[in-house]
Design an enzyme around this catalytic site. Sequence first.
Site, mmCIF file in Angstrom:
data_model
loop_
_atom_site.group_PDB
_atom_site.id
_atom_site.type_symbol
_atom_site.label_atom_id
_atom_site.label_comp_id
_atom_site.label_asym_id
_atom_site.label_seq_id
_atom_site.Cartn_x
_atom_site.Cartn_y
_atom_site.Cartn_z
ATOM 1 N N ASP A 226 0.567 -1.378 -0.298
ATOM 2 C CA ASP A 226 -0.465 -0.002 0.856
ATOM 3 C C ASP A 226 0.776 1.584 0.272
ATOM 4 O O ASP A 226 2.089 1.357 -0.720
ATOM 5 C CB ASP A 226 -1.130 0.170 1.064
ATOM 6 C CG ASP A 226 -1.980 0.880 0.431
ATOM 7 O OD1 ASP A 226 -2.882 0.569 0.576
ATOM 8 O OD2 ASP A 226 -1.728 2.476 1.418
ATOM 9 N N TYR A 374 -3.422 11.516 0.890
ATOM 10 C CA TYR A 374 -4.029 11.242 -0.855
ATOM 11 C C TYR A 374 -4.195 12.090 -1.076
ATOM 12 O O TYR A 374 -3.756 12.192 -2.670
ATOM 13 C CB TYR A 374 -5.120 10.316 -0.516
ATOM 14 C CG TYR A 374 -4.889 8.853 -0.143
ATOM 15 C CD1 TYR A 374 -5.471 8.181 -0.907
ATOM 16 C CD2 TYR A 374 -5.242 8.929 1.427
ATOM 17 C CE1 TYR A 374 -6.001 6.651 -0.413
ATOM 18 C CE2 TYR A 374 -5.685 7.167 1.479
ATOM 19 C CZ TYR A 374 -5.322 6.647 0.923
ATOM 20 O OH TYR A 374 -5.591 4.687 1.330
ATOM 21 N N HIS A 431 -4.367 -7.857 0.073
ATOM 22 C CA HIS A 431 -3.770 -6.445 -0.050
ATOM 23 C C HIS A 431 -3.542 -6.198 1.082
ATOM 24 O O HIS A 431 -2.463 -5.610 1.312
ATOM 25 C CB HIS A 431 -4.820 -5.284 0.029
ATOM 26 C CG HIS A 431 -4.634 -4.104 0.356
ATOM 27 N ND1 HIS A 431 -4.331 -4.020 -1.198
ATOM 28 C CD2 HIS A 431 -4.408 -3.018 0.979
ATOM 29 C CE1 HIS A 431 -3.272 -2.121 -1.076
ATOM 30 N NE2 HIS A 431 -3.952 -2.427 0.118
#
Length: 455
Positions: A226, A374, A431
């Site tokens: 990630d 982000y 993930h």
Amino acid sequence: MLLELLLASVLGFVIYWFVSGDKEESLPLEDGWWGPGSRPVGLEDESIRPFKVETSDEEINDLHQRIDRIRLTPPLENSRFHYGFNSNYLKKILSYWRHEFDWKKQVEILNSYPHFKTKIEGLDIHFIHVKPPQVPPGRTPKPLLMVHGWPGSFFEFYKIIPLLTDPKSHGLSDEHIFEVICPSIPGYGFSQASSKKGFNSVSTARIFYKLMLRLGFQEFYIQGGDWGALVCTNMAQLVPSHVKGLHLNMALILRNHYTLTLLLGRRIGGLLGYTERDMELLYPFKEKVFYSLMRESGYMHIRATKPDTVGCALNDSPVGLAAYILEKFSTWTNSEFRDLEDGGLERKFSLQDLLTNIMIYWTTGSIVSSQRYYKENLGQGFMAHKHERLKVHVPTGFAAFPCEIMHVPEKWVRTKYPQLISYSYMPRGGHFAAFEEPELLARDICKFVGLVERQ
């Protein structure tokens, strides 16, 4: 004449593509100040201070009162997890959280590893530093920095750490023994958030490099998935001579003409060198790539544009925060879990572990700052940052877990990481590799390190 000009242009582009792509260029190291106000005069305090996670009855009572005031909307009939987190199952989680979950006990578990803080570029950086309980004579443990992502935390690594620091006691080979450092990304958990705009993955990588130097490590291994994959990639671009090896379980391959070949269909893909396993994980293309990315990336657009707005709601409601985060632990672990009434959460994780991760976000009030990451990394648009256009020239290993949001074939990884020396198709997992399949990931890290050490 026009044809000759066109051919010359195409040839020039091809030459430029290969020449510019192969140039071993690194990122400038630079410096920064992310604390409040202006950088103070004088040297920064470089002391490393012990830290303990703490809680209080007031904190727990406040949580319980907020859970007691729950107001949920009933799910649609037969919707399972297709509309997001199913509120019927959420009631079960909230009952466990309110009446059975023992946060004080989990704080003791969190404190079972040594925690520290140190100031770097104006921010108080939190990390755990776990040394092997014993090292065979004549051996030196290998320093390994492991970096989490969102919506995880340093807690993701709690089950893999003993497999790396004390492998023999857990049935693994002790050929490689590690000294593990797991920092919290600034703005996540117990690491102080930036007070200024622009704090991105490159800034994080530079801070973590300074952390490793402060701990006395000139050379080290790094591992991440990630955001951790991007931070570790940036570290390898910033200081390649200090990174002995880079191991990833996710890769952000943005500059990649190979992706267009997927549109040509499965048969053509085979002719272009994709393996049968690649084909299984990428086709049918519309479902496994296009629709999958559309379903799972909506949150990203909100965060890359206006992260603070939804953050106001999440930071005020533990119930909303839990639903928002736990939904990712469902479908990012296995997209087929959307078809289950409980989202398959307890097939891979315990509610205790999942809620411990939630509590790290809740008690630190870090959901807003974690979302801003982000915007800082994605808000300027596609290929806006220099690091996105640079290759990585350190030995690299990649673990391809089959239920990752999108499969990345070896030939794609190699375009960004030309010194790829290990690529593994993992038998299961999604993930959250370290959290879900710690032994599989530990074995692959050790395999990769063995290859690096023998080079």
